[in-house]
Design a protein around this motif. Structure first.
Motif, PDB file in Angstrom:
ATOM      1  N   GLN A 172       3.553  -6.179  -0.192  1.00  0.00           N
ATOM      2  CA  GLN A 172       2.796  -6.557  -1.378  1.00  0.00           C
ATOM      3  C   GLN A 172       1.565  -5.676  -1.464  1.00  0.00           C
TER       4      GLN A 172
ATOM      5  N   ARG B 281      -2.099  -5.192  -3.693  1.00  0.00           N
ATOM      6  CA  ARG B 281      -3.089  -5.759  -4.603  1.00  0.00           C
ATOM      7  C   ARG B 281      -4.195  -4.733  -4.773  1.00  0.00           C
TER       8      ARG B 281
ATOM      9  N   VAL C 226      -2.763 -11.044  -9.353  1.00  0.00           N
ATOM     10  CA  VAL C 226      -2.090  -9.807  -9.749  1.00  0.00           C
ATOM     11  C   VAL C 226      -1.660  -9.063  -8.491  1.00  0.00           C
ATOM     12  N   TYR C 227      -0.365  -8.778  -8.399  1.00  0.00           N
ATOM     13  CA  TYR C 227       0.134  -8.016  -7.256  1.00  0.00           C
ATOM     14  C   TYR C 227       1.423  -7.311  -7.640  1.00  0.00           C
ATOM     15  N   CYS C 228       1.739  -6.299  -6.850  1.00  0.00           N
ATOM     16  CA  CYS C 228       3.024  -5.617  -6.963  1.00  0.00           C
ATOM     17  C   CYS C 228       3.750  -5.822  -5.645  1.00  0.00           C
ATOM     18  N   GLN C 229       5.069  -5.781  -5.712  1.00  0.00           N
ATOM     19  CA  GLN C 229       5.879  -6.027  -4.524  1.00  0.00           C
ATOM     20  C   GLN C 229       7.004  -5.008  -4.449  1.00  0.00           C
TER      21      GLN C 229
ATOM     22  N   ALA D 201       0.562  -5.071 -15.387  1.00  0.00           N
ATOM     23  CA  ALA D 201      -0.111  -6.123 -14.626  1.00  0.00           C
ATOM     24  C   ALA D 201      -1.613  -5.847 -14.501  1.00  0.00           C
TER      25      ALA D 201
ATOM     26  N   THR E  72       7.990  -4.082  -8.202  1.00  0.00           N
ATOM     27  CA  THR E  72       7.799  -4.927  -9.377  1.00  0.00           C
ATOM     28  C   THR E  72       6.367  -5.426  -9.346  1.00  0.00           C
ATOM     29  N   CYS E  73       5.847  -5.821 -10.473  1.00  0.00           N
ATOM     30  CA  CYS E  73       4.463  -6.296 -10.530  1.00  0.00           C
ATOM     31  C   CYS E  73       4.389  -7.607 -11.292  1.00  0.00           C
ATOM     32  N   HIS E  74       3.419  -8.417 -10.892  1.00  0.00           N
ATOM     33  CA  HIS E  74       3.240  -9.744 -11.458  1.00  0.00           C
ATOM     34  C   HIS E  74       1.778  -9.910 -11.862  1.00  0.00           C
ATOM     35  N   SER E  75       1.567 -10.377 -13.075  1.00  0.00           N
ATOM     36  CA  SER E  75       0.203 -10.607 -13.537  1.00  0.00           C
ATOM     37  C   SER E  75      -0.073 -12.100 -13.542  1.00  0.00           C
ATOM     38  N   GLY E  76      -1.282 -12.445 -13.886  1.00  0.00           N
ATOM     39  CA  GLY E  76      -1.689 -13.843 -13.905  1.00  0.00           C
ATOM     40  C   GLY E  76      -2.918 -14.005 -13.039  1.00  0.00           C
TER      41      GLY E  76
END
Length: 127
Positions: A108, A110, A32-35, A67, A25-29
């Motif tokens: 994680q 990045r 920014v990272y994927c896990q 992301a 999954t990935c998270h922006s803001g």
């Protein structure tokens, strides 16, 4: 009847243990990272010291793209061992321990490394 209940419980635990597949999954803001949480499907090191950790379920490339990460490869994440040899050794040994014991890892990522999501850190789940 008691042995039947035990059998059903054992079978249920085997089924639950087999449904551990995870896709990153990935998270922006601001960060920014994927896990990825799941099994170490395979781990690979080539002569150029690039470590690849294969996911048990590929990531749809639109997930990191959303992301802001334009990954090319969906089946693995990478780390260039020459960038930080101490981290590379610890990462590789942790991934091997997870694979040998059948335990999940949390990784994680990045940024990018040669078209792969770039590995940043790793956790080994409890047995």
């Amino acid at each position: 009847m008691k042995s039947f209940s035990v059998l059903i419980t054992v079978m249920a635990l085997m089924f639950v243990g087999g449904v551990q597949a995870g896709t990153p999954t990935c998270h922006s803001g601001s960060d920014v990272y994927c896990q990825y949480i799941g099994k170490v499907e395979r781990i690979y090191v080539n002569k150029d010291n690039l470590i690849l950790l294969y996911f048990d379920t590929p990531v749809a490339l639109n997930i990191p793209e959303s992301a802001g990460l334009s990954a090319v490869y969906d089946f693995a994440a990478a780390f260039a061992a020459d960038e930080n040899p101490e981290f590379a050794n610890m990462f590789y040994s942790t991934a091997l321990a997870a694979q040998a014991s059948g335990r999940d890892v949390t990784i994680q990522m990045r940024g990018l490394q040669g078209g792969y999501l770039k590995i940043d850190r790793i956790w080994l789940s409890a047995p």
